[in-house]
Design a protein around this motif. Structure first.
Motif, PDB file in Angstrom:
ATOM      1  N   GLN A 113       0.821  -1.224   0.000  1.00 17.28           N
ATOM      2  CA  GLN A 113       0.000   0.000   0.000  1.00 17.28           C
ATOM      3  C   GLN A 113       0.849   1.266   0.000  1.00 17.28           C
ATOM      4  OE1 GLN A 113       0.582  -1.889   2.575  1.00 17.28           O
ATOM      5  NE2 GLN A 113       0.960  -0.607   4.393  1.00 17.28           N
ATOM      6  N   ASP A 114       2.135   1.134   0.373  1.00 18.93           N
ATOM      7  CA  ASP A 114       3.031   2.284   0.385  1.00 18.93           C
ATOM      8  C   ASP A 114       3.776   2.461  -0.935  1.00 18.93           C
ATOM      9  OD1 ASP A 114       2.313   2.730   3.027  1.00 18.93           O
ATOM     10  OD2 ASP A 114       3.972   1.529   3.820  1.00 18.93           O
ATOM     11  N   HIS A 115       3.502   1.604  -1.895  1.00 19.32           N
ATOM     12  CA  HIS A 115       4.270   1.623  -3.147  1.00 19.32           C
ATOM     13  C   HIS A 115       3.353   1.637  -4.369  1.00 19.32           C
ATOM     14  CE1 HIS A 115       7.739   0.766  -0.613  1.00 19.32           C
ATOM     15  NE2 HIS A 115       7.050  -0.212  -0.064  1.00 19.32           N
ATOM     16  N   LEU A 116       2.243   2.331  -4.264  1.00 20.03           N
ATOM     17  CA  LEU A 116       1.270   2.377  -5.354  1.00 20.03           C
ATOM     18  C   LEU A 116       1.410   3.660  -6.159  1.00 20.03           C
ATOM     19  CD1 LEU A 116      -1.968   1.228  -3.450  1.00 20.03           C
ATOM     20  CD2 LEU A 116      -0.397  -0.191  -4.773  1.00 20.03           C
ATOM     21  N   PRO A 117       1.032   3.634  -7.443  1.00 24.63           N
ATOM     22  CA  PRO A 117       0.860   4.888  -8.166  1.00 24.63           C
ATOM     23  C   PRO A 117      -0.205   5.736  -7.477  1.00 24.63           C
ATOM     24  CG  PRO A 117       0.744   2.978  -9.653  1.00 24.63           C
ATOM     25  CD  PRO A 117       0.701   2.452  -8.251  1.00 24.63           C
ATOM     26  N   PRO A 118      -0.278   7.044  -7.742  1.00 28.63           N
ATOM     27  CA  PRO A 118      -1.236   7.914  -7.065  1.00 28.63           C
ATOM     28  C   PRO A 118      -2.641   7.312  -7.015  1.00 28.63           C
ATOM     29  CG  PRO A 118       0.178   9.206  -8.495  1.00 28.63           C
ATOM     30  CD  PRO A 118       0.528   7.764  -8.739  1.00 28.63           C
ATOM     31  N   VAL A 119      -3.227   7.348  -5.813  1.00 25.75           N
ATOM     32  CA  VAL A 119      -4.494   6.649  -5.558  1.00 25.75           C
ATOM     33  C   VAL A 119      -5.673   7.611  -5.569  1.00 25.75           C
ATOM     34  CG1 VAL A 119      -5.809   5.345  -3.837  1.00 25.75           C
ATOM     35  CG2 VAL A 119      -3.393   4.789  -4.246  1.00 25.75           C
ATOM     36  N   ILE A 120      -6.738   7.227  -6.283  1.00 34.18           N
ATOM     37  CA  ILE A 120      -8.048   7.875  -6.189  1.00 34.18           C
ATOM     38  C   ILE A 120      -8.940   6.896  -5.443  1.00 34.18           C
ATOM     39  CG2 ILE A 120     -10.031   8.787  -7.441  1.00 34.18           C
ATOM     40  CD1 ILE A 120      -6.878   8.562  -9.375  1.00 34.18           C
ATOM     41  N   HIS A 121      -9.373   7.261  -4.230  1.00 34.92           N
ATOM     42  CA  HIS A 121     -10.097   6.337  -3.348  1.00 34.92           C
ATOM     43  C   HIS A 121     -11.561   6.751  -3.319  1.00 34.92           C
ATOM     44  CE1 HIS A 121     -10.059   4.099   0.804  1.00 34.92           C
ATOM     45  NE2 HIS A 121     -10.580   3.376  -0.154  1.00 34.92           N
ATOM     46  N   LYS A 177     -20.444   4.723  -6.992  1.00 34.56           N
ATOM     47  CA  LYS A 177     -18.985   4.760  -6.965  1.00 34.56           C
ATOM     48  C   LYS A 177     -18.369   3.941  -8.106  1.00 34.56           C
ATOM     49  CE  LYS A 177     -18.677   1.336  -3.161  1.00 34.56           C
ATOM     50  NZ  LYS A 177     -20.129   1.201  -2.917  1.00 34.56           N
ATOM     51  N   GLY A 178     -19.017   2.845  -8.489  1.00 35.12           N
ATOM     52  CA  GLY A 178     -18.492   2.050  -9.599  1.00 35.12           C
ATOM     53  C   GLY A 178     -18.577   2.782 -10.919  1.00 35.12           C
ATOM     54  N   SER A 179     -19.723   3.411 -11.181  1.00 37.72           N
ATOM     55  CA  SER A 179     -19.884   4.178 -12.420  1.00 37.72           C
ATOM     56  C   SER A 179     -18.923   5.361 -12.443  1.00 37.72           C
ATOM     57  CB  SER A 179     -21.323   4.683 -12.543  1.00 37.72           C
ATOM     58  OG  SER A 179     -22.245   3.618 -12.612  1.00 37.72           O
ATOM     59  N   THR A 180     -18.783   6.041 -11.312  1.00 39.96           N
ATOM     60  CA  THR A 180     -17.864   7.182 -11.237  1.00 39.96           C
ATOM     61  C   THR A 180     -16.438   6.723 -11.495  1.00 39.96           C
ATOM     62  OG1 THR A 180     -19.325   8.280  -9.653  1.00 39.96           O
ATOM     63  CG2 THR A 180     -17.046   9.064  -9.767  1.00 39.96           C
ATOM     64  N   GLN A 181     -16.063   5.591 -10.913  1.00 37.03           N
ATOM     65  CA  GLN A 181     -14.723   5.056 -11.140  1.00 37.03           C
ATOM     66  C   GLN A 181     -14.522   4.729 -12.613  1.00 37.03           C
ATOM     67  OE1 GLN A 181     -12.700   2.133  -8.494  1.00 37.03           O
ATOM     68  NE2 GLN A 181     -12.824   0.743 -10.221  1.00 37.03           N
ATOM     69  N   ALA A 182     -15.526   4.128 -13.250  1.00 34.60           N
ATOM     70  CA  ALA A 182     -15.415   3.775 -14.665  1.00 34.60           C
ATOM     71  C   ALA A 182     -15.223   5.022 -15.526  1.00 34.60           C
ATOM     72  CB  ALA A 182     -16.654   3.008 -15.113  1.00 34.60           C
ATOM     73  N   MET A 183     -15.909   6.112 -15.171  1.00 29.77           N
ATOM     74  CA  MET A 183     -15.763   7.350 -15.927  1.00 29.77           C
ATOM     75  C   MET A 183     -14.378   7.960 -15.731  1.00 29.77           C
ATOM     76  SD  MET A 183     -19.447   9.252 -15.486  1.00 29.77           S
ATOM     77  CE  MET A 183     -21.002   8.383 -15.659  1.00 29.77           C
ATOM     78  N   LEU A 224      -9.270   2.952  -6.507  1.00 28.95           N
ATOM     79  CA  LEU A 224      -9.542   2.008  -5.421  1.00 28.95           C
ATOM     80  C   LEU A 224     -10.969   2.226  -4.919  1.00 28.95           C
ATOM     81  CD1 LEU A 224      -7.625  -0.088  -4.158  1.00 28.95           C
ATOM     82  CD2 LEU A 224      -7.050   1.590  -2.406  1.00 28.95           C
ATOM     83  N   GLU A 225     -11.832   1.251  -5.159  1.00 31.43           N
ATOM     84  CA  GLU A 225     -13.224   1.358  -4.718  1.00 31.43           C
ATOM     85  C   GLU A 225     -13.420   0.643  -3.387  1.00 31.43           C
ATOM     86  OE1 GLU A 225     -17.602  -0.426  -5.863  1.00 31.43           O
ATOM     87  OE2 GLU A 225     -16.140  -0.201  -7.494  1.00 31.43           O
ATOM     88  N   VAL A 226     -14.014   1.340  -2.436  1.00 28.71           N
ATOM     89  CA  VAL A 226     -14.334   0.748  -1.134  1.00 28.71           C
ATOM     90  C   VAL A 226     -15.284  -0.433  -1.329  1.00 28.71           C
ATOM     91  CG1 VAL A 226     -15.685   1.193   0.955  1.00 28.71           C
ATOM     92  CG2 VAL A 226     -13.910   2.809   0.249  1.00 28.71           C
ATOM     93  N   GLY A 227     -15.088  -1.480  -0.525  1.00 31.88           N
ATOM     94  CA  GLY A 227     -15.999  -2.617  -0.586  1.00 31.88           C
ATOM     95  C   GLY A 227     -17.259  -2.384   0.226  1.00 31.88           C
ATOM     96  N   LEU A 228     -17.095  -1.959   1.485  1.00 36.15           N
ATOM     97  CA  LEU A 228     -18.241  -1.745   2.375  1.00 36.15           C
ATOM     98  C   LEU A 228     -17.884  -0.672   3.397  1.00 36.15           C
ATOM     99  CD1 LEU A 228     -21.076  -2.665   3.341  1.00 36.15           C
ATOM    100  CD2 LEU A 228     -19.932  -4.348   4.789  1.00 36.15           C
ATOM    101  N   GLY A 229     -18.664   0.395   3.411  1.00 31.42           N
ATOM    102  CA  GLY A 229     -18.423   1.470   4.375  1.00 31.42           C
ATOM    103  C   GLY A 229     -17.279   2.357   3.930  1.00 31.42           C
ATOM    104  N   GLY A 230     -16.186   2.306   4.665  1.00 27.94           N
ATOM    105  CA  GLY A 230     -15.026   3.132   4.349  1.00 27.94           C
ATOM    106  C   GLY A 230     -14.024   3.128   5.487  1.00 27.94           C
ATOM    107  N   ARG A 231     -14.450   3.542   6.655  1.00 28.09           N
ATOM    108  CA  ARG A 231     -13.545   3.698   7.804  1.00 28.09           C
ATOM    109  C   ARG A 231     -12.784   2.416   8.114  1.00 28.09           C
ATOM    110  NH1 ARG A 231     -14.157   3.078  13.497  1.00 28.09           N
ATOM    111  NH2 ARG A 231     -16.276   2.309  13.156  1.00 28.09           N
ATOM    112  N   LEU A 232     -13.502   1.285   8.148  1.00 24.52           N
ATOM    113  CA  LEU A 232     -12.874   0.002   8.479  1.00 24.52           C
ATOM    114  C   LEU A 232     -12.794  -0.933   7.288  1.00 24.52           C
ATOM    115  CD1 LEU A 232     -14.515  -0.631  11.978  1.00 24.52           C
ATOM    116  CD2 LEU A 232     -12.195   0.178  11.487  1.00 24.52           C
ATOM    117  N   ASP A 233     -12.969  -0.399   6.090  1.00 22.97           N
ATOM    118  CA  ASP A 233     -12.874  -1.224   4.889  1.00 22.97           C
ATOM    119  C   ASP A 233     -11.416  -1.576   4.611  1.00 22.97           C
ATOM    120  OD1 ASP A 233     -14.412  -2.178   2.366  1.00 22.97           O
ATOM    121  OD2 ASP A 233     -12.662  -1.125   1.556  1.00 22.97           O
ATOM    122  N   ALA A 234     -11.209  -2.759   4.035  1.00 23.98           N
ATOM    123  CA  ALA A 234      -9.843  -3.238   3.786  1.00 23.98           C
ATOM    124  C   ALA A 234      -9.064  -2.344   2.826  1.00 23.98           C
ATOM    125  CB  ALA A 234      -9.881  -4.671   3.251  1.00 23.98           C
TER     126      ALA A 234
END
Length: 424
Positions: free
Chosen positions: A38-46, A53-59, A138-148
């Protein structure tokens, strides 16, 4: 014998008795064991949010890739194949690469408890860290705060799409509680794009951003989007864009397009990227018209559509989309999970569909039985019947209405089943 990804994934299911158990302790442990990718990724859009969120990510991906960028993308759940969750530098992960990262994570984890989503998310991050690219979506799976996925210390930007009621058993029973979980992805000093929100959700998001000094780019305050003369009009402090309407159908995609454009502009991208975002996105099973395949052939000459939305807000968006379609008798084939608000979802559709044919979702222990779905449809004024499976439902509808618009809806799990059936 060479292991396949399916074999490893099945083995991973046994590492934790619960499908969902929100905490980050196990994720941090495994990330450390595989070198902290997680410390070695290209710039992240979370991205977090209840819907969109899926449609927005696809766009966003379409906009970035149109400019030549190589983009990693992580999403869940998958529809037909697990490989859909991990896109490496623009391409779905290969079976060989997937098997490799899954096996390494499985070995590194050992017998310690970890959920399926947690270990597979770590595998995705490991694949991203080891493959050169320009951005990571990076799309959250469930919630956000405690999502993997919430393990990125300094993303380039965060995005919160509309927050609504869903997954209350994990996130809380109020919009404020759910918004608090979604706002958990906001990071100190990092810009956060915010789509349209209920007032109580917005209050929570604004408070969290203020506490962390995170600049907000909020709909209605910092940017606006609307439709005028069949064009998408976007405006912010940097000027106005006059763009084509999104190729993804439905009025809700206007707002998703707005969020994508804000993000692209915040990343320094030009108008061409914004136009590519709205014209070039592909996001399956979101009011998607199927054009070929076994089920399409079975339905002909009826139209066959597929949508995986499953909460009341998604039902509203689906109804609004159907109202904007050319007149045609609309008949639903619906299956849902028992964790969802079925009446809240169906009540929006009662005024736009002629009938509903209920099915149980194959292979899902949490499916609502077809007869129960039919009974709930009748309660909201939607004439309903039951079919043994999707093929039987299609045959029953086309026997009565050959020129129907058939919409299969209610669950991403049902959508995935349909996509696999349509391939055969």
């Amino acid at each position: 014998m060479t292991q396949t990804s399916d074999v490893i994934l099945e083995r991973m299911m046994a590492l934790h008795p619960k499908v969902i158990d929100l905490t980050l302790d196990r994720v941090w442990r495994l990330l450390a064991a595989v070198g902290n990718p997680q410390d070695h990724l290209p710039p992240v859009i979370h991205l977090a949010g209840t819907n969109g969120k899926g449609s927005t990510q696809a766009m966003i991906r379409a906009g970035l890739e149109a400019g030549g960028a190589k983009v990693h993308a992580y999403t869940s759940p998958h529809l037909a194949r697990f490989h859909e969750r991990i896109r490496l530098a623009g391409e779905l992960i290969t079976e060989e690469a997937l098997t490799d990262v899954l096996d390494r994570c499985y070995v590194a984890n050992g017998p310690d408890p970890i959920t399926y989503f947690e270990i597979t998310t770590v595998a995705g991050l490991l694949a991203f860290a080891e493959t050169p690219a320009d951005y990571t979506l990076l799309e959250v799976g469930l919630g956000g705060r405690l999502d993997a996925t919430n393990v990125i210390a300094d993303p380039a930007i965060t995005i919160i799409t509309p927050v609504d009621l869903d997954h209350q058993q994990f996130l809380g029973n109020t919009l404020s509680a759910i918004a608090g979980e979604k706002a958990g992805i906001i990071k100190r000093g990092i810009p956060c794009v915010v789509g349209p929100q209920h007032d109580e959700s917005m209050d929570v998001i604004e408070a969290k951003a203020a506490a962390l000094g995170a600049p907000l780019l909020a709909y209605g305050q910092h940017w606006h989007v609307s439709v005028e003369r069949d064009r998408l009009i976007y405006q912010d402090d940097h000027g106005l864009l006059d763009l084509p309407l999104p190729n993804l159908p439905g009025p809700h995609q206007i707002m998703n397009a707005g969020s994508a454009i804000v993000a692209l502009r915040a990343l320094g991208k030009d108008e061409a990227a914004s136009e590519a975002a709205v014209t070039g996105a592909y996001w399956p099973a979101r009011m998607e018209k199927l054009t070929e395949g076994a089920l399409v052939d079975l339905a002909a000459p009826a139209e066959l559509w597929l949508d995986g939305g499953h909460n009341p807000a998604a039902g509203q968006a689906l109804a609004d989309t159907l109202r904007g379609q050319p007149p045609r008798p609309t008949h639903l084939i619906c299956g849902m999970l028992n964790t969802k608000d079925i009446s809240g979802y169906l009540r929006h559709l009662a005024g736009v569909a002629q009938t509903l044919t209920a099915v149980s979702i194959p292979g899902e222990t949490a499916t609502i039985p077809a007869d129960q779905t039919a009974a709930e449809a009748e309660k909201v004024g939607l004439p309903a019947q039951v079919a043994d499976d999707v093929q039987g439902a299609i045959r029953a509808i086309t026997a009565q209405t050959p020129n129907a618009r058939i919409l299969i809806c209610g669950s991403l799990y049902l959508a995935g089943h349909v996509m696999r059936e349509n391939e055969t």
